[in-house]
Enzyme design. Structure first.
Site, PDB file in Angstrom:
ATOM      1  CD  GLU A 159      51.291  84.059  99.120  1.00 35.76           C
ATOM      2  OE1 GLU A 159      50.743  83.754  98.051  1.00 35.76           O
ATOM      3  OE2 GLU A 159      50.665  84.269 100.171  1.00 35.76           O
TER       4      GLU A 159
ATOM      5  NE  ARG B 198      42.099  81.572 104.693  1.00 35.26           N
ATOM      6  CZ  ARG B 198      42.509  80.485 104.091  1.00 35.26           C
ATOM      7  NH1 ARG B 198      43.164  80.575 102.972  1.00 35.26           N
ATOM      8  NH2 ARG B 198      42.258  79.313 104.605  1.00 35.26           N
TER       9      ARG B 198
END
Length: 306
Positions: free
Chosen positions: A3, A285
């Site tokens: 990330e 997701r």
DNA sequence: ATCGCGACCTGGTTGC
DNA sequence: TGCAACCAGGTCGCGA
């Protein structure tokens, strides 16, 4: 998965170890990671060979190495990508995709910060792109040293000093789209992925399906600040596991084990109120939230559970 | 123009 | 035990 904080750790490591080096050879072991380079694998290699690396920059989850001719090596780690610095001759990683051979320029001090490493030929090292799933990739961006045109549409990230808070708040509140979807929209704000979106929303006590138009200015400002805090905290911890000659992206960094309040916590009690965290399908997701601290908006409640 | 969704990938896990 | 289905998810391109 890498990330924004992990990408920043990589950028920082590259900045400290490859600036001033020159690319002497490029080996593309798998074509897919360079699919976005219009020159193709051979052209990609040719465009890099002989170039000197002058800077390591980042925007959101993209990072790039500025080259001495004004071009840039632009990269994205996708879900499983890593950029590793290795000594020449180290065994190939299982999912090694691209290898750059680098040599320190005579007179450069670039390697002197690298201590306690295995013996290696002086001034030689390899920058390796390793990626199991190959969602990530590399390309040579023509004229992209300052900001690659390929990512001109990517907004600044919340940790960027020039990020425009007021503009972000204005744009979010103008759209009916759910606020989590907007957090993931790269043209609004970059660097926020599924994990940080869920964490920021949990901290703010806002459900991700709340339409932007139904949020107050204050709520959006606070949400943005929570996103900053959760990423800053992760950045602090991600930096601690950094090994000098091994620029690593560790998807299992301690941060994720210790500090998550919502993401991946399905069924576990909310750290604030004890209500079990719920998981719902979202954009192919998952979304995790506390149904008490982050009440589902009535108007879109049924679809939020679909 | 804006918005939302599916494809792209591999390997570990789950289920039959 | 073996095999298939599922899941992870950032980004892009396409269709509505």
């Amino acid at each position: 998965m890498p990330e924004l904080p992990e990408v920043e750790v990589v950028r920082d490591g590259l900045a400290r170890h490859v600036l001033g080096t020159t690319v002497t050879a490029v080996d593309v072991l798998h074509g897919r990671p360079v699919r976005r380079d219009p020159r193709g694998p051979v052209g990609f290699a040719d465009a890099l060979t002989g170039r000197r690396i002058e800077a390591a920059r980042r925007r959101g989850k993209y990072l790039w190495l500025a080259l001495d001719n004004g071009d840039a090596l632009l990269g994205h780690l996708g879900m499983s990508g890593q950029l590793l610095l290795q000594r020449p001759g180290a065994p190939d990683e299982r999912h090694l995709r691209v290898r750059l051979s680098l040599v320190e320029a005579p007179g450069s001090a670039g390697f002197e910060t690298v201590a306690s490493q295995p013996p290696q030929p002086a001034g030689e090292l390899e920058l390796r792109f390793v990626d199991q799933r190959m969602f990530g990739g590399l390309l040579v961006s023509a004229g992209g040293a300052t900001l690659p045109p390929e990512i001109a549409h990517i907004a600044r990230d919340p940790l960027d000093p020039e990020f425009d808070d007021a503009l972000f708040v204005h744009r979010v509140r103008r759209r009916v789209s759910g606020v989590k979807r907007q957090l993931l929209d790269q043209t609004l704000v970059s660097g926020v992925g599924n994990i940080y979106a869920d964490e920021a929303l949990w901290r703010a006590g806002i459900h991700g399906e709340r339409p932007g138009t139904r949020l107050t200015k204050r709520q959006v400002v606070e949400l943005l600040q929570h996103a900053r805090e959760v990423m800053t905290a992760a950045l602090g911890e991600g930096g601690t596991s950094f090994d000098a000659l091994y620029v690593n992206v560790n998807g299992e960094s301690g941060y994720f084990d210790r500090s998550l309040h919502a993401y991946g916590q399905e069924g576990l009690p909310c750290d604030r109120c004890g209500t079990p965290i719920r998981r719902v399908a979202f954009m192919n997701r998952s979304s995790y939230f506390c149904p008490r601290c982050q009440p589902v908006p009535r108007r879109v409640g049924p679809t939020a559970r679909a």
